[in-house]
Write a protein that holds these residues in place. Sequence first.
Motif, PDB file in Angstrom:
ATOM      1  N   HIS A 179       0.823  -1.212   0.000  1.00  0.00           N
ATOM      2  CA  HIS A 179       0.000   0.000   0.000  1.00  0.00           C
ATOM      3  C   HIS A 179       0.856   1.261   0.000  1.00  0.00           C
ATOM      4  CE1 HIS A 179      -3.447   2.602   0.811  1.00  0.00           C
ATOM      5  NE2 HIS A 179      -2.632   3.262   1.614  1.00  0.00           N
ATOM      6  N   LYS A 180       0.422   2.229  -0.801  1.00  0.00           N
ATOM      7  CA  LYS A 180       1.066   3.543  -0.784  1.00  0.00           C
ATOM      8  C   LYS A 180      -0.017   4.601  -0.685  1.00  0.00           C
ATOM      9  CE  LYS A 180       5.568   2.714  -1.832  1.00  0.00           C
ATOM     10  NZ  LYS A 180       5.891   1.732  -0.791  1.00  0.00           N
ATOM     11  N   THR A 181       0.275   5.611   0.107  1.00  0.00           N
ATOM     12  CA  THR A 181      -0.642   6.734   0.232  1.00  0.00           C
ATOM     13  C   THR A 181      -0.138   7.872  -0.633  1.00  0.00           C
ATOM     14  OG1 THR A 181      -1.120   6.112   2.520  1.00  0.00           O
ATOM     15  CG2 THR A 181      -1.696   8.360   1.859  1.00  0.00           C
ATOM     16  N   LEU A 182      -1.032   8.408  -1.445  1.00  0.00           N
ATOM     17  CA  LEU A 182      -0.671   9.573  -2.249  1.00  0.00           C
ATOM     18  C   LEU A 182      -0.785  10.815  -1.374  1.00  0.00           C
ATOM     19  CD1 LEU A 182      -0.018  10.855  -5.053  1.00  0.00           C
ATOM     20  CD2 LEU A 182      -2.501  11.010  -5.390  1.00  0.00           C
ATOM     21  N   ILE A 183       0.335  11.505  -1.227  1.00  0.00           N
ATOM     22  CA  ILE A 183       0.350  12.717  -0.397  1.00  0.00           C
ATOM     23  C   ILE A 183       0.316  13.945  -1.303  1.00  0.00           C
ATOM     24  CG2 ILE A 183       1.636  14.033   1.342  1.00  0.00           C
ATOM     25  CD1 ILE A 183       0.769  11.361   2.452  1.00  0.00           C
ATOM     26  N   LEU A 184      -0.649  14.815  -1.035  1.00  0.00           N
ATOM     27  CA  LEU A 184      -0.759  16.054  -1.798  1.00  0.00           C
ATOM     28  C   LEU A 184      -0.280  17.216  -0.946  1.00  0.00           C
ATOM     29  CD1 LEU A 184      -4.440  15.606  -3.090  1.00  0.00           C
ATOM     30  CD2 LEU A 184      -2.342  14.736  -4.146  1.00  0.00           C
ATOM     31  N   ASN A 185       0.181  18.229  -1.622  1.00  0.00           N
ATOM     32  CA  ASN A 185       0.529  19.455  -0.922  1.00  0.00           C
ATOM     33  C   ASN A 185      -0.769  20.101  -0.415  1.00  0.00           C
ATOM     34  OD1 ASN A 185       2.222  21.468   0.019  1.00  0.00           O
ATOM     35  ND2 ASN A 185       3.242  21.747  -1.953  1.00  0.00           N
ATOM     36  N   SER A 186      -0.657  21.116   0.427  1.00  0.00           N
ATOM     37  CA  SER A 186      -1.876  21.783   0.912  1.00  0.00           C
ATOM     38  C   SER A 186      -2.611  22.457  -0.246  1.00  0.00           C
ATOM     39  CB  SER A 186      -1.526  22.797   1.995  1.00  0.00           C
ATOM     40  OG  SER A 186      -0.630  23.751   1.477  1.00  0.00           O
ATOM     41  N   LEU A 242       4.636   9.737  -2.544  1.00  0.00           N
ATOM     42  CA  LEU A 242       3.936   8.563  -2.034  1.00  0.00           C
ATOM     43  C   LEU A 242       4.503   8.239  -0.671  1.00  0.00           C
ATOM     44  CD1 LEU A 242       3.831   6.180  -5.134  1.00  0.00           C
ATOM     45  CD2 LEU A 242       2.148   7.863  -4.382  1.00  0.00           C
ATOM     46  N   ALA A 243       3.651   7.775   0.223  1.00  0.00           N
ATOM     47  CA  ALA A 243       4.107   7.422   1.565  1.00  0.00           C
ATOM     48  C   ALA A 243       3.749   5.978   1.879  1.00  0.00           C
ATOM     49  CB  ALA A 243       3.462   8.357   2.586  1.00  0.00           C
ATOM     50  N   THR A 244       4.608   5.337   2.641  1.00  0.00           N
ATOM     51  CA  THR A 244       4.295   3.995   3.140  1.00  0.00           C
ATOM     52  C   THR A 244       3.201   4.133   4.203  1.00  0.00           C
ATOM     53  OG1 THR A 244       5.894   4.228   4.920  1.00  0.00           O
ATOM     54  CG2 THR A 244       6.704   3.252   2.849  1.00  0.00           C
ATOM     55  N   PRO A 245       2.515   3.034   4.540  1.00  0.00           N
ATOM     56  CA  PRO A 245       1.496   3.118   5.593  1.00  0.00           C
ATOM     57  C   PRO A 245       2.061   3.685   6.896  1.00  0.00           C
ATOM     58  CG  PRO A 245       1.305   1.031   4.459  1.00  0.00           C
ATOM     59  CD  PRO A 245       2.546   1.699   3.920  1.00  0.00           C
ATOM     60  N   GLN A 246       3.264   3.271   7.247  1.00  0.00           N
ATOM     61  CA  GLN A 246       3.882   3.755   8.492  1.00  0.00           C
ATOM     62  C   GLN A 246       4.040   5.273   8.475  1.00  0.00           C
ATOM     63  OE1 GLN A 246       4.972   1.287   6.584  1.00  0.00           O
ATOM     64  NE2 GLN A 246       5.071  -0.537   7.863  1.00  0.00           N
ATOM     65  N   ARG A 247       4.540   5.764   7.348  1.00  0.00           N
ATOM     66  CA  ARG A 247       4.758   7.205   7.202  1.00  0.00           C
ATOM     67  C   ARG A 247       3.415   7.948   7.202  1.00  0.00           C
ATOM     68  NH1 ARG A 247       7.194  11.686   7.972  1.00  0.00           N
ATOM     69  NH2 ARG A 247       7.147  13.186   6.294  1.00  0.00           N
ATOM     70  N   THR A 307       7.202   9.871 -12.523  1.00  0.00           N
ATOM     71  CA  THR A 307       8.363   9.035 -12.247  1.00  0.00           C
ATOM     72  C   THR A 307       8.264   8.424 -10.851  1.00  0.00           C
ATOM     73  OG1 THR A 307       9.772  10.766 -11.305  1.00  0.00           O
ATOM     74  CG2 THR A 307       9.785  10.529 -13.705  1.00  0.00           C
ATOM     75  N   ILE A 308       7.418   9.012 -10.010  1.00  0.00           N
ATOM     76  CA  ILE A 308       7.223   8.460  -8.662  1.00  0.00           C
ATOM     77  C   ILE A 308       6.100   7.427  -8.662  1.00  0.00           C
ATOM     78  CG2 ILE A 308       6.477   9.009  -6.306  1.00  0.00           C
ATOM     79  CD1 ILE A 308       7.840  11.749  -6.665  1.00  0.00           C
ATOM     80  N   ILE A 309       5.013   7.759  -9.335  1.00  0.00           N
ATOM     81  CA  ILE A 309       3.858   6.858  -9.278  1.00  0.00           C
ATOM     82  C   ILE A 309       3.914   5.733 -10.288  1.00  0.00           C
ATOM     83  CG2 ILE A 309       2.306   8.624  -8.341  1.00  0.00           C
ATOM     84  CD1 ILE A 309       1.181   8.957 -11.139  1.00  0.00           C
ATOM     85  N   GLY A 310       4.825   5.840 -11.266  1.00  0.00           N
ATOM     86  CA  GLY A 310       4.966   4.783 -12.251  1.00  0.00           C
ATOM     87  C   GLY A 310       3.877   4.830 -13.306  1.00  0.00           C
ATOM     88  N   ASN A 311       3.778   3.764 -14.043  1.00  0.00           N
ATOM     89  CA  ASN A 311       2.901   3.769 -15.207  1.00  0.00           C
ATOM     90  C   ASN A 311       1.475   3.304 -14.902  1.00  0.00           C
ATOM     91  OD1 ASN A 311       3.296   4.728 -17.767  1.00  0.00           O
ATOM     92  ND2 ASN A 311       3.193   2.695 -18.680  1.00  0.00           N
ATOM     93  N   ASN A 312       1.300   2.658 -13.769  1.00  0.00           N
ATOM     94  CA  ASN A 312      -0.019   2.161 -13.404  1.00  0.00           C
ATOM     95  C   ASN A 312      -0.458   2.689 -12.052  1.00  0.00           C
ATOM     96  OD1 ASN A 312      -0.771   0.372 -15.617  1.00  0.00           O
ATOM     97  ND2 ASN A 312       1.031  -0.796 -14.985  1.00  0.00           N
TER      98      ASN A 312
END
Length: 170
Positions: free
Chosen positions: A7-14, A21-26, A153-158
Amino acid sequence: MGNINTHKTLILNSTFQPLSLATPQRALALLFSRKINVLKESNINLRSVEQSFFIPKVAALTYYVKAPYARRVALNRENIFIRDSYICQYCGVDAESIDHIVPKSKGGLHDWSNVVACCKKCNLLKADKQLSKTILNLQKNPTVPEGNFWIKTIIGNNPDPDWKEYLILT
Ligand SMILES: [Zn+2]
């Protein structure tokens, strides 16, 4: 049920621009320190004695980060493929390699305007020749990636379909 290991969480700016992308822990650390607002939850449920919650799928920072990402996109094979949508820029089939339009042996530079994704067949046809000495034509002129390209380049192609509406790519 989602998989917590991938799982990755997409983090947006304010400002709601995609940031990372953040790991679940982060993501949970950000959540517990009230640094993010959850916009969309995943179906991954964590329970403790006192509480139960879902790991965020998309979240926005509660404060503005001056994007360190006005950075240049690294010129490498993967990023060239992403820029060129994994398609041969000469004939339009799946790309398998990278071609220097002006061959390096003829003084061509290794930069964004001189490299394209290309297929094996075109690569063989092109070999070490100038483009004008071949039957190949470029479908468009290669350029330096701009705007939010780096997020690709961070989120990849899918990217996760649940991220789509938040990924306004330029
Ligand atoms: Zn080709």
